[in-house]
Enzyme design. Structure first.
Site, short mmCIF file in Angstrom:
data_model
loop_
_atom_site.label_atom_id
_atom_site.label_comp_id
_atom_site.label_asym_id
_atom_site.label_seq_id
_atom_site.Cartn_x
_atom_site.Cartn_y
_atom_site.Cartn_z
N LYS A 44 0.87 -1.18 0.00
CA LYS A 44 0.00 0.00 0.00
C LYS A 44 0.90 1.23 0.00
CE LYS A 44 -1.65 3.05 2.37
NZ LYS A 44 -1.53 4.45 1.88
N GLU A 66 9.51 0.88 11.11
CA GLU A 66 10.63 1.81 10.93
C GLU A 66 10.02 3.20 11.05
OE1 GLU A 66 12.89 4.18 10.00
OE2 GLU A 66 12.81 3.65 7.88
N CYS A 107 13.89 9.88 8.02
CA CYS A 107 13.80 9.51 9.43
C CYS A 107 15.17 9.48 10.10
CB CYS A 107 13.13 8.15 9.54
SG CYS A 107 13.86 6.96 8.42
N GLU A 158 9.91 15.06 15.96
CA GLU A 158 10.45 14.95 14.59
C GLU A 158 9.83 16.07 13.74
OE1 GLU A 158 9.39 11.46 12.15
OE2 GLU A 158 11.53 11.30 11.72
P1 NDP Z 1 2.04 8.42 8.48
O1 NDP Z 1 2.72 7.58 9.47
O2 NDP Z 1 0.66 8.89 8.77
O3 NDP Z 1 1.97 7.69 7.05
C1 NDP Z 1 2.89 6.77 6.58
C2 NDP Z 1 2.19 5.67 5.78
O4 NDP Z 1 1.28 4.98 6.61
C3 NDP Z 1 1.38 6.18 4.61
O5 NDP Z 1 1.42 5.29 3.53
C4 NDP Z 1 0.00 6.24 5.22
O6 NDP Z 1 -1.00 6.26 4.25
C5 NDP Z 1 -0.02 4.98 6.04
N1 NDP Z 1 -1.02 4.99 7.11
C6 NDP Z 1 -1.64 6.04 7.70
N2 NDP Z 1 -2.53 5.62 8.61
C7 NDP Z 1 -2.46 4.28 8.63
C8 NDP Z 1 -3.14 3.25 9.38
N3 NDP Z 1 -4.06 3.53 10.30
N4 NDP Z 1 -2.80 1.97 9.14
C9 NDP Z 1 -1.86 1.66 8.24
N5 NDP Z 1 -1.22 2.57 7.49
C10 NDP Z 1 -1.51 3.87 7.69
O7 NDP Z 1 2.97 9.64 8.21
P2 NDP Z 1 2.56 11.02 7.57
O8 NDP Z 1 2.62 10.86 6.12
O9 NDP Z 1 1.28 11.55 8.15
O10 NDP Z 1 3.74 11.94 8.12
C11 NDP Z 1 3.67 12.45 9.47
C12 NDP Z 1 5.03 12.43 10.09
O11 NDP Z 1 5.49 11.08 10.18
C13 NDP Z 1 6.12 13.15 9.31
O12 NDP Z 1 6.09 14.51 9.52
C14 NDP Z 1 7.33 12.48 9.84
O13 NDP Z 1 7.67 13.08 11.07
C15 NDP Z 1 6.90 11.05 10.11
N6 NDP Z 1 7.30 10.15 9.00
C16 NDP Z 1 8.36 9.33 9.21
C17 NDP Z 1 8.82 8.55 8.18
C18 NDP Z 1 9.98 7.64 8.34
O14 NDP Z 1 10.76 7.49 7.42
N7 NDP Z 1 10.11 6.94 9.45
C19 NDP Z 1 8.22 8.57 6.86
C20 NDP Z 1 7.06 9.43 6.76
C21 NDP Z 1 6.64 10.18 7.81
P3 NDP Z 1 -1.57 7.69 3.80
O15 NDP Z 1 -0.48 8.39 3.09
O16 NDP Z 1 -2.68 7.33 2.92
O17 NDP Z 1 -2.01 8.36 5.05
#
Ligand code: NDP
Length: 504
Positions: free
Chosen positions: A181, A255, A289, A390
């Protein structure tokens, strides 16, 4: 020109969403709508999981030897190299990553990951015979490593192509089938990679279901047909996934976020630190991250280092990611950009000093994008929310320290523990400091040193489990012990059967 539609990829073919709905995908650099992506539903997910379950039972995949899986993985290299230009373009327009980074670093990592996993799969002991032991009686034991089943892979939007491959490769190397996904913000390369790579695999081994996290992602983490989830994203969503997965005890790899601290010792080479620390925080405009977002600087070199950092950061080229000279690209979307600015303002209100940046930058030809100037905040402390949370933007928080013990305490005073580092002239002393830092990766005199054969993951709230290398492969395997008895005469099994039976 018609806007392209990105459908699901299920059982070897593109599939339109059952609900018939699509969402806009924007180019972060311009705000233009560049595609419509399928708005997946639970129905679509069920189709993909059923296809992945059928593929698990398909002898073409189930009985493929590790050597043959290695051959298939190696074929990925050619396919990706032949399509590199198109993939790089799609990745840049959808994620806002600079073409320069994607072409140089991302492909290097992807190709090397494939070769690492293809090599590993040939030598990994999927079957091990243990020496016979007569306790409680003589048996032969084989320990075999088997695929877990259907794996739900949820990569984030920041590095869509690298994260897609990082999860896909070990999952396939271990013999699983997958449903991916992608983030609905950046689905382009996931759909394209599925189209390019799936023909090398039996149908249903690699499926992609597009949609929002709250619907498709949520349904994946609750789906009884999915046995493992691998997620990259925020700590908040990671915790929710763990709770959902507990209902069926799915295996989970997380992660999550980070707040990487780098300690700069008094004898460090300031020129090397300034360039390296800025690379550590500014790669992909800080949307990584493992970024180095906290710089802990010894008081004796504090002001001269700030001066160097500001000088270099001020000269970086902010602009259109498609321009090969661009060094700093946009935030993934405007709301995220506003959140980053909010952190900067809160730090200033809490007493931080603005050394450079701190504002949105308008880029000619990219007026719809949200760009933020590389920002250095001095005189920070660990109580500030910009230092604890973060930010995921081009923001470096600089903190002054007096001695090593204080620096280590500040570095470890964080909910996160993904990356940490030491900039120093004494690499031997740094080994001792490295052992005391609570982080999954510690880098000495550099940053983002991601080797594809080295485990990557977090301490504390930065995650659970490890990706890449042997640890990454093992996170997609179950362990089974097959024990064969030698003694067939029940009467001679006195130590065991003798407990419940009486023999004349
Ligand atoms: P999220 O954790 O919300 O999203 C990451 C992924 O998870 C997306 O594909 C999202 O889909 C999916 N997701 C969201 N809700 C669910 C759920 N309930 N069950 C399963 N999958 C889900 O991150 P954000 O994009 O909102 O970013 C917010 C913050 O997260 C950033 O500002 C950053 O601080 C952190 N982040 C950290 C990352 C890393 O590399 N560790 C990567 C990205 C973000 P969808 O896009 O459709 O919501």
């Amino acid at each position: 020109m018609a806007i392209p539609r990105l459908d699901h990829f299920i059982d070897g073919a593109l599939v339109a969403p059952n609900g018939g709905e699509y969402m806009d995908v924007e180019n972060p650099a311009t705000g233009e709508v560049i595609a419509e992506v399928a708005c997946g539903t639970e129905y679509d997910l069920n189709l993909a999981v059923a296809a992945a379950q059928r593929a698990l039972d398909n002898p073409d995949w189930r009985d493929m030897t590790p050597t043959d899986r290695s051959v298939v993985l190696n074929q990925f290299v050619d396919v990706i190299q032949q399509n590199a230009q198109e993939l790089a373009y799609l990745e840049a327009i959808s994620s806002g990553g600079t073409l320069s980074r994607i072409s140089k670093l991302d492909f290097l990592l992807i190709i090397d990951s494939i070769m690492t996993m293809a090599d590993l799969v040939k030598t990994y002991p999927f079957t091990q015979s243990l020496p016979a032991r007569a306790v409680p009686e003589l048996t032969d034991v084989k320990v075999v490593k088997e695929p877990i089943g259907v794996c739900g892979l949820i990569p984030a939007w920041n590095l869509p192509m690298v994260l897609f491959m990082n999860k896909l490769l070990p999952a396939l190397a271990a013999g699983n089938t997958v449903v991916v996904k992608p983030s609905e913000l950046t689905p382009h390369t996931s759909v394209r990679l599925a189209q390019l790579l799936a023909p090398l695999l039996p149908p249903g081994v690699l499926n992609v279901v597009n949609g929002v996290g709250g619907v498709v992602g949520e349904a994946m983490t609750l789906h009884p047909g999915i046995s493992k989830i691998s997620f990259t994203g925020s700590t908040a969503v990671g915790k929710r996934i763990l709770v959902n997965a507990a209902a069926s005890l799915k295996r989970v790899t997380l992660e999550l976020g980070g707040k990487g601290a780098a300690i700069v010792t008094a004898d460090a080479d300031l020129n090397a630190v300034a360039h390296g620390a800025l690379y550590g925080v500014l790669l992909h405009s800080g949307q990584g991250c493992e970024s180095g977002t906290r710089l802990l600087v010894h008081e004796s070199i504090y002001e001269p280092l700030l001066e160097k950092l500001a000088h270099i950061a001020g000269g970086l080229q902010i602009g259109d990611p498609m321009n090969p000279d661009t060094q700093i690209g946009p935030m993934c979307h405007a709301a995220h950009g506003q959140k980053v600015l909010g952190y900067i303002h809160s730090a200033l209100e809490q007493g931080a000093r603005l050394v450079c940046g701190g504002e949105r930058v308008r880029v000619l030809g990219c007026e719809g994008g949200f760009f933020i100037a590389p920002t250095i905040l001095a005189d920070c402390n660990n109580q500030m929310s910009a230092v604890r949370e973060e930010i995921f933007g081009p923001v470096l928080a600089v903190i002054k320290y007096r001695d090593e013990a204080e620096a280590i305490a500040i570095a470890n005073d964080s909910d996160y523990g993904l990356s940490a580092g030491i900039w120093t002239g004494d690499v031997l002393a740094a080994q001792k400091i490295a052992r005391r830092l609570q982080a999954g990766s510690v880098w000495i005199n550099d940053w983002h040193m991601l080797r594809t054969d080295v485990p990557f993951g977090g301490y504390k709230q930065s995650g659970q489990g490890r990706e890449m290398g042997i640890a990454g492969l093992e996170s997609y395997l179950e362990t089974k012990a097959i024990t064969t008895a030698f003694q067939r005469d029940p009467a001679k099994k006195t130590l065991t059967y003798g407990i419940v039976h009486t023999f004349d």
